[in-house]
Design a protein around this motif. Structure first.
Motif, mmCIF file in Angstrom:
data_model
loop_
_atom_site.group_PDB
_atom_site.id
_atom_site.type_symbol
_atom_site.label_atom_id
_atom_site.label_comp_id
_atom_site.label_asym_id
_atom_site.label_seq_id
_atom_site.Cartn_x
_atom_site.Cartn_y
_atom_site.Cartn_z
ATOM 1 N N UNK A 202 6.326 -46.685 -40.291
ATOM 2 C CA UNK A 202 5.734 -48.020 -40.406
ATOM 3 C C UNK A 202 6.646 -49.081 -39.804
ATOM 4 N N UNK A 203 7.952 -48.945 -40.046
ATOM 5 C CA UNK A 203 8.920 -49.901 -39.509
ATOM 6 C C UNK A 203 8.953 -49.833 -37.983
ATOM 7 N N UNK A 204 8.880 -48.635 -37.432
ATOM 8 C CA UNK A 204 8.860 -48.489 -35.974
ATOM 9 C C UNK A 204 7.623 -49.159 -35.377
ATOM 10 N N UNK A 205 6.458 -48.857 -35.941
ATOM 11 C CA UNK A 205 5.218 -49.409 -35.406
ATOM 12 C C UNK A 205 5.175 -50.925 -35.550
ATOM 13 N N UNK A 206 5.653 -51.420 -36.677
ATOM 14 C CA UNK A 206 5.679 -52.865 -36.891
ATOM 15 C C UNK A 206 6.593 -53.547 -35.879
ATOM 16 N N UNK A 207 7.734 -52.931 -35.617
ATOM 17 C CA UNK A 207 8.693 -53.504 -34.657
ATOM 18 C C UNK A 207 8.103 -53.524 -33.252
ATOM 19 N N UNK A 208 7.399 -52.457 -32.872
ATOM 20 C CA UNK A 208 6.808 -52.386 -31.540
ATOM 21 C C UNK A 208 5.581 -53.291 -31.414
ATOM 22 N N UNK A 209 4.866 -53.445 -32.512
ATOM 23 C CA UNK A 209 3.646 -54.253 -32.471
ATOM 24 C C UNK A 209 3.956 -55.748 -32.431
ATOM 25 N N UNK A 210 5.039 -56.149 -33.104
ATOM 26 C CA UNK A 210 5.395 -57.566 -33.163
ATOM 27 C C UNK A 210 6.859 -57.744 -32.748
ATOM 28 N N UNK A 211 7.170 -57.505 -31.476
ATOM 29 C CA UNK A 211 8.571 -57.573 -31.026
ATOM 30 C C UNK A 211 9.088 -59.008 -30.978
ATOM 31 N N UNK A 212 10.382 -59.128 -31.189
ATOM 32 C CA UNK A 212 11.042 -60.426 -31.105
ATOM 33 C C UNK A 212 12.481 -60.182 -30.662
ATOM 34 N N UNK A 213 13.274 -61.244 -30.585
ATOM 35 C CA UNK A 213 14.658 -61.116 -30.158
ATOM 36 C C UNK A 213 15.389 -60.097 -31.039
ATOM 37 N N UNK A 214 15.982 -59.103 -30.426
ATOM 38 C CA UNK A 214 16.699 -58.074 -31.168
ATOM 39 C C UNK A 214 15.896 -56.815 -31.427
ATOM 40 N N UNK A 215 14.596 -56.820 -31.084
ATOM 41 C CA UNK A 215 13.751 -55.655 -31.376
ATOM 42 C C UNK A 215 14.167 -54.414 -30.601
ATOM 43 N N UNK A 216 14.655 -54.591 -29.375
ATOM 44 C CA UNK A 216 15.066 -53.420 -28.590
ATOM 45 C C UNK A 216 16.262 -52.734 -29.252
ATOM 46 N N UNK A 217 17.170 -53.526 -29.834
ATOM 47 C CA UNK A 217 18.307 -52.954 -30.552
ATOM 48 C C UNK A 217 17.838 -52.301 -31.854
ATOM 49 N N UNK A 218 16.904 -52.959 -32.519
ATOM 50 C CA UNK A 218 16.392 -52.423 -33.777
ATOM 51 C C UNK A 218 15.714 -51.078 -33.550
ATOM 52 N N UNK A 219 14.961 -50.958 -32.449
ATOM 53 C CA UNK A 219 14.269 -49.691 -32.173
ATOM 54 C C UNK A 219 15.268 -48.564 -31.941
ATOM 55 N N UNK A 220 16.347 -48.846 -31.259
ATOM 56 C CA UNK A 220 17.359 -47.802 -31.044
ATOM 57 C C UNK A 220 17.998 -47.378 -32.366
ATOM 58 N N UNK A 221 18.153 -48.336 -33.256
ATOM 59 C CA UNK A 221 18.668 -48.020 -34.587
ATOM 60 C C UNK A 221 17.670 -47.159 -35.356
#
Length: 353
Positions: A202-221
């Protein structure tokens, strides 16, 4: 846990944004052009009025629809085999499906996962209402994540490099034509694992669906967290499957893992629930590979644990027997002597000299 994503919510923005598709005579070949992609599939059932939606997220587009099938369509029940130039992790979040790998069908119930390498043709077909998460990782993304672990200043982070998952991918990178994959079933004692997987998905999909500053780093985490979670032998039992291993052999391996985890003290009903097969069928599988019934095969693990405790602990024989759920001391002694041709006391004396 993830719920159905309404068809009205899905839009198509560029269906070939993250990968190329080359159609062959008997299978499709997918080429990932970006570091990773996340695909969520929901199937409402397997009837004529049911449907399946699949949406894929990548860094170059908010979201888009890859596929939408209906129960009356042939493609709904008969997905073509495909293979790809990236690694794919399949996570069954709910329901069950059949994963056809080359020419063999394997059952995957909720909580199970598999890591498909670059050389295997495969296709997923739903057996029930179900939801699946697919995580595609390019070789460059794998290299980026693994390099961080290898050069980390945290000693505990380097422990990941001892995992079967890490070793499998490292070996596979040097052998791109290899046909193998990793099968992962949840550890029996980690009943909360499916909930944690659902939260991570759910966290992955939410991050990809509503990206913002820092999301690319968050996805790698989040991708690193996923790899760590499924690679931990506390959470999952892992089997490396080479092509040629049939479904019966893989199922026996899954039984073996759970028997070992529970020291043989796992009931037929518990195995049925964990593996999504009838107890009679599981009994036939064990008999096929060992000549024993489920109970007798489980007892070999129980007695192996008893022998280990006799030589590695100072616990009394009575305590060891009770910890392994033997209520009758005489029965324990009888089974132990039959297995090791000596009494528990004699075994301890001989092995600790």
């Amino acid at each position: 846990m993830l719920k159905e994503i309404s068809k009205d919510y899905i839009t198509s923005t560029n269906p070939n944004a993250s990968f190329n598709i080359n159609t062959g005579s008997d299978s499709n070949y997918y080429q990932l052009k970006l570091p990773y992609q996340i695909t969520y599939e929901f199937c409402s059932g397997t009837g004529e009025n049911d449907y399946m939606n699949a949406i894929t997220f990548s860094e170059d587009a908010s979201f888009y629809a890859r596929d939408s099938f209906y129960g009356h369509d042939r493609a709904f029940h008969d997905h073509p085999l495909h293979f790809h130039d990236y690694y794919e992790i399949m996570i069954v979040l709910s329901g069950t499906l059949t994963q056809r790998i080359e020419d063999i069908d394997y059952k995957y119930p909720a909580g199970t996962c598999c890591l498909i390498n670059r050389g295997i043709r495969h296709a997923e077909n739903f057996d029930t209402e179900a939801s699946i998460l697919f995580v595609g990782l390019s070789t460059s993304m794998i290299g980026e994540l693994f390099t961080v672990a290898e050069h980390s200043s945290f000693h505990s982070e380097k422990e990941f490099m001892k995992s079967d998952l890490y070793k499998f991918i490292i070996s596979d990178l040097d052998n791109p034509d290899r046909k193998a994959y990793l099968d992962m079933i949840p550890a029996f004692n980690r009943s909360s694992g499916l909930v944690q997987l659902g939260e991570l998905a759910t966290e992955m999909l939410s991050t990809m669906m509503f990206p913002h500053f820092g999301s690319s780093y968050k996805m790698r985490s989040l991708l690193s967290e996923l790899l760590y979670f499924i690679s931990s032998n506390v959470n999952y039992h892992c089997t490396e499957v080479e092509m040629g291993m049939g479904n019966d052999q893989l199922l026996f391996s899954r039984i073996d893992h759970l028997m070992d985890e529970k020291n043989g003290r796992i009931s037929r009903a518990e195995l049925e629930k964990a593996l999504n097969y009838s107890g009679d069928y599981l009994n036939r599988i064990v008999n096929k590979f060992t000549g024993m019934c489920l109970y007798d095969y489980g007892m070999t693990f129980c007695l192996k644990k008893a022998a280990e405790d006799l030589t590695t602990t100072k616990a009394s024989i009575t305590s060891i027997a009770q910890n392994l759920q033997f209520s009758n001391r005489t029965h324990f002694y009888s089974l132990f002597e039959k297995q090791f041709h000596m009494t528990p006391k004699e075994y301890r004396t001989k092995m600790t000299k």
